[in-house]
Scaffold this motif. Structure first.
Motif, PDB file in Angstrom:
ATOM      1  N   ALA A   1       0.848  -1.190   0.000  1.00 23.42           N
ATOM      2  CA  ALA A   1       0.000   0.000   0.000  1.00 23.42           C
ATOM      3  C   ALA A   1       0.883   1.239   0.000  1.00 23.42           C
ATOM      4  N   GLU A   2       1.091   1.799  -1.186  1.00 25.32           N
ATOM      5  CA  GLU A   2       1.960   2.963  -1.304  1.00 25.32           C
ATOM      6  C   GLU A   2       1.211   4.237  -0.921  1.00 25.32           C
ATOM      7  N   PRO A   3       1.736   5.024   0.021  1.00 27.22           N
ATOM      8  CA  PRO A   3       1.038   6.244   0.457  1.00 27.22           C
ATOM      9  C   PRO A   3       1.103   7.347  -0.593  1.00 27.22           C
ATOM     10  N   ILE A   4      -0.049   8.010  -0.803  1.00 22.05           N
ATOM     11  CA  ILE A   4      -0.108   9.100  -1.794  1.00 22.05           C
ATOM     12  C   ILE A   4      -0.840  10.341  -1.282  1.00 22.05           C
ATOM     13  N   PHE A   5      -1.638  10.201  -0.210  1.00 19.82           N
ATOM     14  CA  PHE A   5      -2.354  11.340   0.369  1.00 19.82           C
ATOM     15  C   PHE A   5      -1.921  11.488   1.827  1.00 19.82           C
ATOM     16  N   PHE A   6      -1.532  12.702   2.204  1.00 19.95           N
ATOM     17  CA  PHE A   6      -0.986  12.924   3.530  1.00 19.95           C
ATOM     18  C   PHE A   6      -1.810  13.991   4.249  1.00 19.95           C
ATOM     19  N   GLY A   7      -2.705  13.545   5.126  1.00 20.82           N
ATOM     20  CA  GLY A   7      -3.559  14.464   5.856  1.00 20.82           C
ATOM     21  C   GLY A   7      -2.873  15.018   7.093  1.00 20.82           C
ATOM     22  N   LYS A   8      -3.148  16.259   7.408  1.00 21.56           N
ATOM     23  CA  LYS A   8      -2.503  16.923   8.543  1.00 21.56           C
ATOM     24  C   LYS A   8      -3.494  17.131   9.691  1.00 21.56           C
ATOM     25  N   PRO A   9      -2.971  17.247  10.925  1.00 19.48           N
ATOM     26  CA  PRO A   9      -3.857  17.515  12.065  1.00 19.48           C
ATOM     27  C   PRO A   9      -4.608  18.823  11.879  1.00 19.48           C
ATOM     28  N   ASN A  10      -5.815  18.873  12.444  1.00 23.30           N
ATOM     29  CA  ASN A  10      -6.557  20.140  12.456  1.00 23.30           C
ATOM     30  C   ASN A  10      -7.406  20.191  13.716  1.00 23.30           C
ATOM     31  N   ALA A  11      -8.290  21.142  13.789  1.00 19.09           N
ATOM     32  CA  ALA A  11      -9.089  21.327  15.002  1.00 19.09           C
ATOM     33  C   ALA A  11     -10.065  20.185  15.231  1.00 19.09           C
ATOM     34  N   VAL A  12     -10.408  19.458  14.198  1.00 21.21           N
ATOM     35  CA  VAL A  12     -11.392  18.379  14.304  1.00 21.21           C
ATOM     36  C   VAL A  12     -10.731  17.057  14.700  1.00 21.21           C
ATOM     37  N   TYR A  13      -9.557  16.803  14.142  1.00 24.62           N
ATOM     38  CA  TYR A  13      -8.847  15.543  14.401  1.00 24.62           C
ATOM     39  C   TYR A  13      -7.378  15.875  14.638  1.00 24.62           C
ATOM     40  N   PRO A  14      -6.798  15.504  15.788  1.00 24.36           N
ATOM     41  CA  PRO A  14      -5.505  16.046  16.197  1.00 24.36           C
ATOM     42  C   PRO A  14      -4.287  15.368  15.588  1.00 24.36           C
ATOM     43  N   TRP A  15      -4.480  14.332  14.767  1.00 23.29           N
ATOM     44  CA  TRP A  15      -3.339  13.545  14.293  1.00 23.29           C
ATOM     45  C   TRP A  15      -3.293  13.500  12.766  1.00 23.29           C
ATOM     46  N   PRO A  16      -2.125  13.225  12.200  1.00 25.52           N
ATOM     47  CA  PRO A  16      -2.042  13.033  10.758  1.00 25.52           C
ATOM     48  C   PRO A  16      -2.700  11.725  10.337  1.00 25.52           C
ATOM     49  N   PHE A  17      -3.062  11.627   9.067  1.00 25.99           N
ATOM     50  CA  PHE A  17      -3.616  10.386   8.531  1.00 25.99           C
ATOM     51  C   PHE A  17      -3.129  10.240   7.093  1.00 25.99           C
TER      52      PHE A  17
END
Length: 302
Positions: free
Chosen positions: A83-99
């Motif tokens: 599973a090669e990563p291609i989308f990198f989500g950042k923490p925000n006010a709604v969810y405190p961790w990267p995904f």
């Protein structure tokens, strides 16, 4: 006492949809379905083409970072899909961790397989692990991959936890060969072995494997435990997935290993599989429970 897999944060499907559409508007409107969850992540399939993993524990955020740095480099060098990563989500006010979002690895987790079907994957798995274990670990270090900070092969450190889960299995009447399992656990003694440094997947078991339409292993997922350590950590799969004659095929392709490595691999297979039994029972995942119990039968097959 809390379980090791108890979540600190659970991202619901509506929240996952909101987070993905906010961070990656090019994917909107998002169609989403739950694929499952493990110790560290809640996993959703998105638009039938991608997989997004959301940490369930703060500990998992560091593991996700390591994957994101390593896997794009590693993907083209392995003989199985990952599973090669291609989308990198950042923490925000709604969810405190990267995904992270990945290309979806086509296929299905292995369910009930015949011994003949399992043996068909022996050479495939051996080539995959031989390639992975020969990846320059110095390069993995440069990409942020840690050494085995958890001492995964410390048998005596983990024996009490193993005994606890084996006792639970007996109380729940889960395993038909309970006496064989208990005798093995009672006989465990420390194995003094020479340290070896190779790049290992770190958590290679039935839930982290994908098979194709012919039930041959075609992909390896969930690299959150990737680290530099002893190859026995991964070679455990030869015991928990393959029948005894399949192991002969496996090690002819992978290469011979010493007797201590075999013993360590068998112990790791027992420990991982017993924990998987406990987790799947706790989560009400009867399909994984059934397959994990079958893995125990294979481990003790002579």
């Amino acid at each position: 006492m809390p379980n090791a897999w108890d979540a600190e944060q659970v991202v619901s499907a509506p929240l996952a949809k909101t987070l993905i559409e906010t961070h990656f508007p090019e994917l909107a409107p998002v169609t989403i379905s739950l694929l499952g969850y493990g110790f560290d992540n809640t996993v959703y399939q998105v638009k039938e083409r991608f997989v997004f993993r959301f940490p369930r524990r703060e500990l998992a955020t560091g593991l996700l970072k390591t994957e994101n740095q390593l896997l794009p480099t590693l993907a083209s060098q392995l003989p199985l899909s990952i599973a090669e990563p291609i989308f990198f989500g950042k923490p925000n006010a709604v969810y405190p961790w990267p995904f992270t979002g990945y290309h979806y690895v086509q296929g299905n987790p292995p369910a009930r397989l015949t011994e003949e079907e399992r043996i068909q994957s022996a050479s495939v798995l051996a080539r995959f692990l031989r390639t992975l274990h020969h990846y320059p670990y110095s390069k993995a270090q440069e990409l942020g991959v840690p050494f085995d900070e958890l001492n995964r092969l410390d048998m005596m450190k983990r024996k009490s936890a193993l005994e606890k889960y084996v006792k639970q299995m007996k109380e729940r009447n889960l395993y038909s060969k309970q006496e064989i399992l208990e005798n093995y656990v009672d006989s465990i003694q420390e194995i003094h072995y020479q340290e070896k440094n190779v790049l290992v997947h770190g958590d290679l078991h039935i839930r982290n494997m994908i098979v194709d339409q012919n039930n041959i292993v075609s992909g390896i997922i969930d690299w959150g435990d990737v680290h530099i350590g002893h190859p026995a950590v991964d070679l455990a799969i030869a015991y928990s997935f393959l029948p005894s004659n399949g192991r002969e095929h496996f090690f002819r392709e992978y290469g011979e290993v010493d007797e201590k490595t075999h013993r360590l691999a068998k112990w790791k297979a027992v420990f991982t599989t017993v924990v998987l039994v406990a987790h799947s029972y706790d989560q009400g995942d009867n399909q994984t429970l059934e397959v994990a119990l079958e893995s125990l039968n294979l481990i003790f097959q002579e």
